[in-house]
Design a protein around this motif. Structure first.
Motif, PDB file in Angstrom:
ATOM      1  N   ILE A  80       0.850  -1.200   0.000  1.00  0.00           N
ATOM      2  CA  ILE A  80       0.000   0.000   0.000  1.00  0.00           C
ATOM      3  C   ILE A  80       0.880   1.242   0.000  1.00  0.00           C
ATOM      4  O   ILE A  80       1.745   1.415   0.875  1.00  0.00           O
ATOM      5  N   ARG A  81       0.620   2.086  -0.999  1.00  0.00           N
ATOM      6  CA  ARG A  81       1.253   3.401  -0.932  1.00  0.00           C
ATOM      7  C   ARG A  81       0.458   4.193   0.100  1.00  0.00           C
ATOM      8  O   ARG A  81      -0.772   4.088   0.180  1.00  0.00           O
ATOM      9  N   HIS A  82       1.160   4.993   0.913  1.00  0.00           N
ATOM     10  CA  HIS A  82       0.472   5.771   1.952  1.00  0.00           C
ATOM     11  C   HIS A  82      -0.645   6.640   1.357  1.00  0.00           C
ATOM     12  O   HIS A  82      -0.619   6.984   0.162  1.00  0.00           O
ATOM     13  N   TRP A  87       1.856  17.295   2.076  1.00  0.00           N
ATOM     14  CA  TRP A  87       2.657  17.828   0.969  1.00  0.00           C
ATOM     15  C   TRP A  87       2.204  17.286  -0.385  1.00  0.00           C
ATOM     16  O   TRP A  87       2.457  17.912  -1.411  1.00  0.00           O
ATOM     17  N   ASN A  88       1.541  16.115  -0.396  1.00  0.00           N
ATOM     18  CA  ASN A  88       0.911  15.700  -1.665  1.00  0.00           C
ATOM     19  C   ASN A  88      -0.155  16.721  -2.006  1.00  0.00           C
ATOM     20  O   ASN A  88      -0.308  17.151  -3.136  1.00  0.00           O
ATOM     21  N   GLU A  89      -0.889  17.103  -0.970  1.00  0.00           N
ATOM     22  CA  GLU A  89      -1.985  18.059  -1.155  1.00  0.00           C
ATOM     23  C   GLU A  89      -1.471  19.387  -1.702  1.00  0.00           C
ATOM     24  O   GLU A  89      -2.076  20.015  -2.554  1.00  0.00           O
ATOM     25  N   ASN A  91       1.187  19.714  -3.429  1.00  0.00           N
ATOM     26  CA  ASN A  91       2.002  19.425  -4.622  1.00  0.00           C
ATOM     27  C   ASN A  91       3.484  19.754  -4.429  1.00  0.00           C
ATOM     28  O   ASN A  91       4.127  20.325  -5.311  1.00  0.00           O
ATOM     29  N   LEU A  92       4.007  19.398  -3.264  1.00  0.00           N
ATOM     30  CA  LEU A  92       5.433  19.633  -2.976  1.00  0.00           C
ATOM     31  C   LEU A  92       6.217  18.323  -3.045  1.00  0.00           C
ATOM     32  O   LEU A  92       5.707  17.270  -2.647  1.00  0.00           O
ATOM     33  N   PHE A  93       7.439  18.403  -3.543  1.00  0.00           N
ATOM     34  CA  PHE A  93       8.327  17.238  -3.484  1.00  0.00           C
ATOM     35  C   PHE A  93       8.569  16.914  -2.010  1.00  0.00           C
ATOM     36  O   PHE A  93       8.960  17.796  -1.243  1.00  0.00           O
ATOM     37  N   THR A  94       8.363  15.677  -1.659  1.00  0.00           N
ATOM     38  CA  THR A  94       8.423  15.303  -0.240  1.00  0.00           C
ATOM     39  C   THR A  94       9.655  14.467   0.097  1.00  0.00           C
ATOM     40  O   THR A  94      10.377  14.773   1.037  1.00  0.00           O
ATOM     41  N   GLY A  95       9.853  13.387  -0.662  1.00  0.00           N
ATOM     42  CA  GLY A  95      11.015  12.530  -0.410  1.00  0.00           C
ATOM     43  C   GLY A  95      11.061  12.038   1.019  1.00  0.00           C
ATOM     44  O   GLY A  95      10.100  11.467   1.532  1.00  0.00           O
ATOM     45  N   CYS A  96      12.189  12.327   1.696  1.00  0.00           N
ATOM     46  CA  CYS A  96      12.363  11.816   3.061  1.00  0.00           C
ATOM     47  C   CYS A  96      11.905  12.787   4.131  1.00  0.00           C
ATOM     48  O   CYS A  96      12.186  12.574   5.324  1.00  0.00           O
ATOM     49  N   ASN A 184      11.851   3.775   3.019  1.00  0.00           N
ATOM     50  CA  ASN A 184      11.483   5.195   2.908  1.00  0.00           C
ATOM     51  C   ASN A 184      11.347   5.629   1.451  1.00  0.00           C
ATOM     52  O   ASN A 184      11.910   4.997   0.545  1.00  0.00           O
ATOM     53  N   GLU A 185      10.683   6.750   1.261  1.00  0.00           N
ATOM     54  CA  GLU A 185      10.593   7.340  -0.070  1.00  0.00           C
ATOM     55  C   GLU A 185      11.995   7.662  -0.576  1.00  0.00           C
ATOM     56  O   GLU A 185      12.933   7.850   0.229  1.00  0.00           O
ATOM     57  N   ARG A 186      12.150   7.706  -1.903  1.00  0.00           N
ATOM     58  CA  ARG A 186      13.471   8.081  -2.442  1.00  0.00           C
ATOM     59  C   ARG A 186      13.806   9.484  -1.930  1.00  0.00           C
ATOM     60  O   ARG A 186      12.928  10.339  -1.788  1.00  0.00           O
ATOM     61  N   MET A 187      15.104   9.681  -1.661  1.00  0.00           N
ATOM     62  CA  MET A 187      15.517  10.981  -1.151  1.00  0.00           C
ATOM     63  C   MET A 187      15.497  11.937  -2.345  1.00  0.00           C
ATOM     64  O   MET A 187      16.159  11.690  -3.348  1.00  0.00           O
ATOM     65  N   TYR A 188      14.710  12.997  -2.243  1.00  0.00           N
ATOM     66  CA  TYR A 188      14.515  13.868  -3.395  1.00  0.00           C
ATOM     67  C   TYR A 188      15.528  15.008  -3.480  1.00  0.00           C
ATOM     68  O   TYR A 188      15.400  15.929  -4.287  1.00  0.00           O
ATOM     69  N   GLY A 189      16.527  14.976  -2.626  1.00  0.00           N
ATOM     70  CA  GLY A 189      17.617  15.956  -2.720  1.00  0.00           C
ATOM     71  C   GLY A 189      17.124  17.377  -2.629  1.00  0.00           C
ATOM     72  O   GLY A 189      16.244  17.700  -1.821  1.00  0.00           O
ATOM     73  N   ASN A 195       7.715  23.227  -4.993  1.00  0.00           N
ATOM     74  CA  ASN A 195       6.452  22.927  -5.658  1.00  0.00           C
ATOM     75  C   ASN A 195       6.745  22.230  -7.006  1.00  0.00           C
ATOM     76  O   ASN A 195       7.607  22.695  -7.762  1.00  0.00           O
ATOM     77  N   LYS A 196       6.013  21.157  -7.282  1.00  0.00           N
ATOM     78  CA  LYS A 196       6.298  20.370  -8.494  1.00  0.00           C
ATOM     79  C   LYS A 196       6.020  21.156  -9.771  1.00  0.00           C
ATOM     80  O   LYS A 196       6.792  21.097 -10.730  1.00  0.00           O
ATOM     81  N   GLU A 197       4.948  21.904  -9.770  1.00  0.00           N
ATOM     82  CA  GLU A 197       4.595  22.662 -10.964  1.00  0.00           C
ATOM     83  C   GLU A 197       5.613  23.789 -11.217  1.00  0.00           C
ATOM     84  O   GLU A 197       6.106  23.955 -12.336  1.00  0.00           O
ATOM     85  N   TRP A 211      13.684  13.484 -13.722  1.00  0.00           N
ATOM     86  CA  TRP A 211      14.024  13.392 -12.290  1.00  0.00           C
ATOM     87  C   TRP A 211      12.995  12.534 -11.548  1.00  0.00           C
ATOM     88  O   TRP A 211      13.344  11.761 -10.676  1.00  0.00           O
ATOM     89  N   ARG A 212      11.732  12.714 -11.939  1.00  0.00           N
ATOM     90  CA  ARG A 212      10.679  12.026 -11.185  1.00  0.00           C
ATOM     91  C   ARG A 212      10.490  10.566 -11.588  1.00  0.00           C
ATOM     92  O   ARG A 212      10.170   9.730 -10.742  1.00  0.00           O
ATOM     93  N   ARG A 213      10.622  10.271 -12.869  1.00  0.00           N
ATOM     94  CA  ARG A 213      10.231   8.929 -13.293  1.00  0.00           C
ATOM     95  C   ARG A 213      11.311   8.078 -13.929  1.00  0.00           C
ATOM     96  O   ARG A 213      11.120   6.873 -14.100  1.00  0.00           O
ATOM     97  N   SER A 214      12.449   8.657 -14.323  1.00  0.00           N
ATOM     98  CA  SER A 214      13.457   7.804 -14.958  1.00  0.00           C
ATOM     99  C   SER A 214      14.075   6.890 -13.899  1.00  0.00           C
ATOM    100  O   SER A 214      13.971   7.136 -12.691  1.00  0.00           O
ATOM    101  N   GLY A 256       5.445   5.974  -2.985  1.00  0.00           N
ATOM    102  CA  GLY A 256       5.355   5.882  -4.442  1.00  0.00           C
ATOM    103  C   GLY A 256       6.602   5.271  -5.054  1.00  0.00           C
ATOM    104  O   GLY A 256       6.532   4.299  -5.810  1.00  0.00           O
ATOM    105  N   ASN A 257       7.768   5.826  -4.714  1.00  0.00           N
ATOM    106  CA  ASN A 257       8.979   5.374  -5.411  1.00  0.00           C
ATOM    107  C   ASN A 257       9.634   4.150  -4.781  1.00  0.00           C
ATOM    108  O   ASN A 257      10.139   3.293  -5.506  1.00  0.00           O
ATOM    109  N   SER A 258       9.590   4.040  -3.449  1.00  0.00           N
ATOM    110  CA  SER A 258      10.177   2.806  -2.887  1.00  0.00           C
ATOM    111  C   SER A 258       9.348   1.608  -3.346  1.00  0.00           C
ATOM    112  O   SER A 258       9.888   0.542  -3.666  1.00  0.00           O
TER     113      SER A 258
HETATM  114  O1  LIG Z   1       7.242  14.014  -3.596  1.00  0.00           O
HETATM  115  C1  LIG Z   1       7.525  12.803  -3.459  1.00  0.00           C
HETATM  116  O2  LIG Z   1       8.200  12.368  -2.516  1.00  0.00           O
HETATM  117  C2  LIG Z   1       7.028  11.824  -4.512  1.00  0.00           C
HETATM  118  C3  LIG Z   1       5.769  11.129  -4.088  1.00  0.00           C
HETATM  119  O3  LIG Z   1       4.784  12.023  -3.719  1.00  0.00           O
HETATM  120  O4  LIG Z   1       6.809  12.535  -5.701  1.00  0.00           O
HETATM  121  P1  LIG Z   1       6.729  11.898  -7.136  1.00  0.00           P
HETATM  122  O5  LIG Z   1       5.303  11.996  -7.529  1.00  0.00           O
HETATM  123  O6  LIG Z   1       7.610  12.777  -7.966  1.00  0.00           O
HETATM  124  O7  LIG Z   1       7.230  10.496  -7.137  1.00  0.00           O
END
Ligand SMILES: O=C(O)[C@@H](CO)OP(=O)(O)O
Length: 327
Positions: A80-82, A87-89, A91-96, A184-189, A195-197, A211-214, A256-258
């Motif tokens: 299950i993804r959380h 921060w999803n709400e 639209n911010l990069f969250t990572g760790c 944990n989620e991938r570390m988004y550095g 903001n993603k947008e 950066w997000r999907r490759s 999502g990414n882990s």
């Molecule tokens: O911000 C993040 O940590 C992830 C998951 O919300 O973003 P992305 O959608 O780019 O995988």
């Protein structure tokens, strides 16, 4: 040609259905009847962190663990993804960054719990981040087994001692929850908190998509999916898969990414295929582990869904037992 797996495909497949010996006595006995491999792992951790002298906890000694016999040649694995985080709400990069769920995220976790409420769970793994832990706990409030998920604290000897459970009966009514940073989620550095947008406007959609999907390209000073897979999949292989091989049913609440990296491993996706794999928040995915193979069974729709129980006799029997216990 290899199959491209996307969230849509997954949904459409799913939807039809010693310290020294003198210290040893202070050491807590196992808080739960843990499956063998996990006990051994805990033993290893204890042996290397607390002291260089191995702890000989009676409950961990080989004579106590080896009689455990394999319960079944198959096991369920739920991912299950959380649920939606604050921060999803936004639209911010969250990572760790350790952000909690929104109200919607809480509802999604409860809904996920309803969907898996009659699928057996013996052991839970979460990341060390609160959004995944909240999701696992909220989902389990809906489970018809009514067992209590309890987070194991292995961080130091005192944490183990102080969280010890003294009733065998209570232990039986509990489900151990292992929190592992490797999930944990991938570390988004340097994207964390941006903001993603706005980031796409600044660096270009294509660059941000990479950066997000490759698989191979890391965000600035962050982890690529490949780097994330190195720790998440290794953890899965070393700690989770052995439990499944013993017939223990596992729930993983992570990110999502882990989870993309783990699904890539389970479904043998290529680095190209994984780029189009998207996971919705609060979406439970079921796999059956049998004969050392993972079979994707999509996302259980709900406790009343007939289809999911047809996947395996064992699931049907488990559900029947739950039904009988209500009568
Ligand atoms: O911000 C993040 O940590 C992830 C998951 O919300 O973003 P992305 O959608 O780019 O995988």
């Amino acid at each position: 040609m290899a199959t491209v797996v996307s969230h849509h495909l997954i949904s459409s497949i799913a939807s039809p259905h010693s310290p020294s010996n003198s210290k040893a006595s202070l050491f807590p006995k196992e808080p739960f009847n843990l499956p063998i491999k996990f006990r051994q792992n805990r033993f290893k951790i204890e042996a290397t962190t607390a002291s260089q002298t191995p702890v000989l906890d009676p409950l961990l000694s080989p004579s106590k663990t080896t009689p455990h016999k394999k319960k079944s040649n198959e096991a369920s694995l739920i991912l299950i993804r959380h649920g939606e985080s604050l921060w999803n709400e936004k639209n911010l990069f969250t990572g760790c960054v350790d952000v909690p769920l929104t109200e919607k995220g809480v509802a999604e976790a409860i809904q996920a719990g309803k969907r898996i409420s009659t699928i057996p769970v013996d052991l839970i793994f979460t990341s060390s981040l609160i959004r995944a832990q909240m999701t696992a706990m909220l989902a389990m409030t809906q489970h018809r087994c009514k067992k209590v998920p309890i987070i194991l604290h292995d961080e130091n000897e005192k944490a183990q001692t102080w969280s010890h459970v003294f009733s065998e009966e209570t232990r039986k009514q509990s489900i151990p929850v292992v929190a592992a940073w490797q999930l944990n989620e991938r570390m988004y550095g340097e994207l964390q908190g941006l903001n993603k947008e706005e980031t796409a406007e600044r660096y270009g959609t294509q660059q941000v998509h990479e950066w997000r999907r490759s698989y191979h390209i890391p965000p600035p000073k962050g982890e690529s999916l490949e780097m994330c897979a190195e720790r998440a999949v290794a953890y899965f292989e070393d700690n989770i898969q052995p439990e499944l091989a013993l017939g223990n049913n596992v729930l993983i609440a992570a990110h999502g990414n882990s989870l993309r990296s783990i699904i890539m491993y389970l479904d043998k996706l290529t680095s190209q295929e994984v780029t189009s794999l998207e996971l919705s928040t609060g979406l439970p995915l079921l796999y059956i582990f049998k004969d050392r193979k993972f079979m994707r069974r999509g996302s259980p729709v709900g406790p009343t869904e007939a289809g999911v129980y047809a996947y395996t006799k064992r699931l049907a029997q488990y559900r029947q037992k739950l039904d009988e216990s209500l009568n």
